[in-house]
Design an enzyme around this catalytic site. Structure first.
Site, PDB file in Angstrom:
ATOM      1  N   ASN A  10       0.882  -1.109   0.097  1.00 50.31           N
ATOM      2  CA  ASN A  10      -0.180   0.272   0.013  1.00 50.31           C
ATOM      3  C   ASN A  10       0.725   1.212   0.057  1.00 50.31           C
ATOM      4  OD1 ASN A  10      -1.292   2.216   0.783  1.00 50.31           O
ATOM      5  ND2 ASN A  10      -2.373   1.370   2.797  1.00 50.31           N
ATOM      6  N   TRP A  11       0.839   1.641  -1.158  1.00 47.94           N
ATOM      7  CA  TRP A  11       1.982   3.565  -1.215  1.00 47.94           C
ATOM      8  C   TRP A  11       1.266   4.347  -0.691  1.00 47.94           C
ATOM      9  CZ3 TRP A  11       4.665   2.070  -7.128  1.00 47.94           C
ATOM     10  CH2 TRP A  11       5.438   1.279  -6.860  1.00 47.94           C
ATOM     11  N   LYS A  12      -0.015   4.500  -0.376  1.00 47.25           N
ATOM     12  CA  LYS A  12      -0.785   5.428   0.110  1.00 47.25           C
ATOM     13  C   LYS A  12       0.055   6.805  -0.675  1.00 47.25           C
ATOM     14  CE  LYS A  12      -0.361   3.217   5.024  1.00 47.25           C
ATOM     15  NZ  LYS A  12       0.303   3.359   5.809  1.00 47.25           N
ATOM     16  N   HIS A  95      -9.486   1.138   4.511  1.00 43.65           N
ATOM     17  CA  HIS A  95      -8.265   1.353   5.158  1.00 43.65           C
ATOM     18  C   HIS A  95      -8.546   2.320   6.473  1.00 43.65           C
ATOM     19  CE1 HIS A  95      -4.424   2.710   6.474  1.00 43.65           C
ATOM     20  NE2 HIS A  95      -3.850   1.517   5.456  1.00 43.65           N
ATOM     21  N   GLU A  97      -6.730   4.881   7.691  1.00 46.64           N
ATOM     22  CA  GLU A  97      -6.469   6.341   7.626  1.00 46.64           C
ATOM     23  C   GLU A  97      -7.623   6.985   6.645  1.00 46.64           C
ATOM     24  OE1 GLU A  97      -3.087   5.763   5.224  1.00 46.64           O
ATOM     25  OE2 GLU A  97      -1.649   5.163   7.427  1.00 46.64           O
ATOM     26  N   GLU A 167      -5.976  -5.562  10.489  1.00 44.88           N
ATOM     27  CA  GLU A 167      -4.854  -3.884  10.836  1.00 44.88           C
ATOM     28  C   GLU A 167      -4.900  -3.199  11.646  1.00 44.88           C
ATOM     29  OE1 GLU A 167      -2.311  -2.571   6.559  1.00 44.88           O
ATOM     30  OE2 GLU A 167      -4.573  -1.341   6.945  1.00 44.88           O
ATOM     31  N   GLY A 173       2.390   2.103  10.111  1.00 44.54           N
ATOM     32  CA  GLY A 173       3.890   3.585   9.888  1.00 44.54           C
ATOM     33  C   GLY A 173       3.819   3.790  11.516  1.00 44.54           C
ATOM     34  N   SER A 213       3.352  -2.615   9.919  1.00 42.55           N
ATOM     35  CA  SER A 213       4.491  -1.831  10.649  1.00 42.55           C
ATOM     36  C   SER A 213       5.379  -4.077  10.341  1.00 42.55           C
ATOM     37  CB  SER A 213       4.689  -1.834  11.831  1.00 42.55           C
ATOM     38  OG  SER A 213       4.335   0.137  12.153  1.00 42.55           O
ATOM     39  N   GLY A 234       2.715  -0.909   3.717  1.00 41.58           N
ATOM     40  CA  GLY A 234       2.816   0.420   3.506  1.00 41.58           C
ATOM     41  C   GLY A 234       4.420   0.779   3.813  1.00 41.58           C
ATOM     42  N   GLY A 235       4.980   0.769   4.700  1.00 43.28           N
ATOM     43  CA  GLY A 235       6.352   1.744   4.729  1.00 43.28           C
ATOM     44  C   GLY A 235       7.375   0.320   4.073  1.00 43.28           C
TER      45      GLY A 235
END
Ligand code: PGA
Length: 252
Positions: A10-12, A95, A97, A167, A173, A213, A234-235
């Site tokens: 997930n590149w956000k 998600h 966010e 999640e 994150g 994470s 993500g990251g």
């Protein structure tokens, strides 16, 4: 039965189209070696470049959200037919966010999920509790409500195109990962909830990922859990070397 693993990035809100193409070229070799299914969910404007860059590889490309209407006066939104027209196969829905910063609710998550499924997209449906909810001891209640509302009106046939991602909001994150036991415990609860809605056989086939994470160091242990069928990352999905380690861990 053994479920296949699905590793999704997930590149956000990261990467330009040019950067996306470069990153995919770097991820390709590890993706093609992995026995896991590989999906990269990228910003809308990167989709054409990402689809082009992923051609001839086993990487599937996804969007990070989708609107429930087919078209109309919804400034800033993108519809499932618009994603279909590009050849996009996956989409993240719900998600945390989106829920936290953009007013997404269980009801809108359900509307987006059913619309995406009706247009043949595979949905990566995100659920997860906040730290406060975990401390209050209501994790399972929160997850059950999120799942039951999100899947309302989803047929057993359509469920085959739903991947559920657990999640925990406190792990996203933050560098704070759920322990393998915590992840497996909630993933198993998710599978049991799916079983209560669709029956044990459907639940056994449902892919339930962990996200929050997940990284090159902790992926092997998380992915070794019986109810963790992959990861939403993500990251670490923006770092080809780290993502390659995760893809390798998912191949074991
Ligand atoms: P993270 O993000 O891996 O950076 O914690 C996961 C996600 O938000 O899907």
């Amino acid at each position: 039965m053994s479920r296949k693993k699905v590793i999704a990035g997930n590149w956000k809100m990261n990467t330009t189209p040019e950067e996306a193409a470069k990153l995919i070229a770097e991820i390709k070799p590890a993706a093609d070696k992995s026995t896991a299914d590989v999906v990269l969910c990228v910003p809308y404007i990167d989709l054409p470049a990402a689809l082009e860059a992923a051609k001839g590889s086993k990487i599937g490309i996804g969007a990070e959200n989708v609107h429930w209407a087919e078209n109309g006066a919804y400034t800033g939104e993108i519809s499932a037919p618009m994603l279909n027209a590009l050849g996009v196969k996956y989409v993240i829905v719900g998600h945390s966010e989106r829920r936290q910063y953009f007013g997404e609710t269980d009801i809108t998550v359900n509307k987006r999920t059913t619309a995406a499924l009706a247009h043949g997209l595979t949905v990566l449906l995100c659920v997860g509790e906040t730290l406060e909810q975990r401390e209050q001891g209501i994790t399972f209640d929160v997850i059950a409500i999120q799942l039951k509302i999100a899947l309302s009106g989803v047929s057993a046939e359509a469920l085959k195109n739903v991947i559920i991602a657990y999640e925990p909001v406190w792990a996203i994150g933050t560098g704070k990962t759920a322990t393998a036991e915590q992840a497996n415990e909630v993933n198993k609860f998710i599978r049991d909830t799916v079983a209560s809605l669709y029956g044990a056989a459907a639940a056994e086939e449902t892919i339930v990922q962990y996200g929050g994470s997940m990284n090159a160091k902790n992926a092997a242990e998380l992915l070794a859990q019986p109810d963790v069928d992959g990861g939403l990352i993500g990251g670490a999905s923006l770092k080809p070397a780290d993502f390659a380690v995760i893809l390798e861990a998912a191949s074991k």
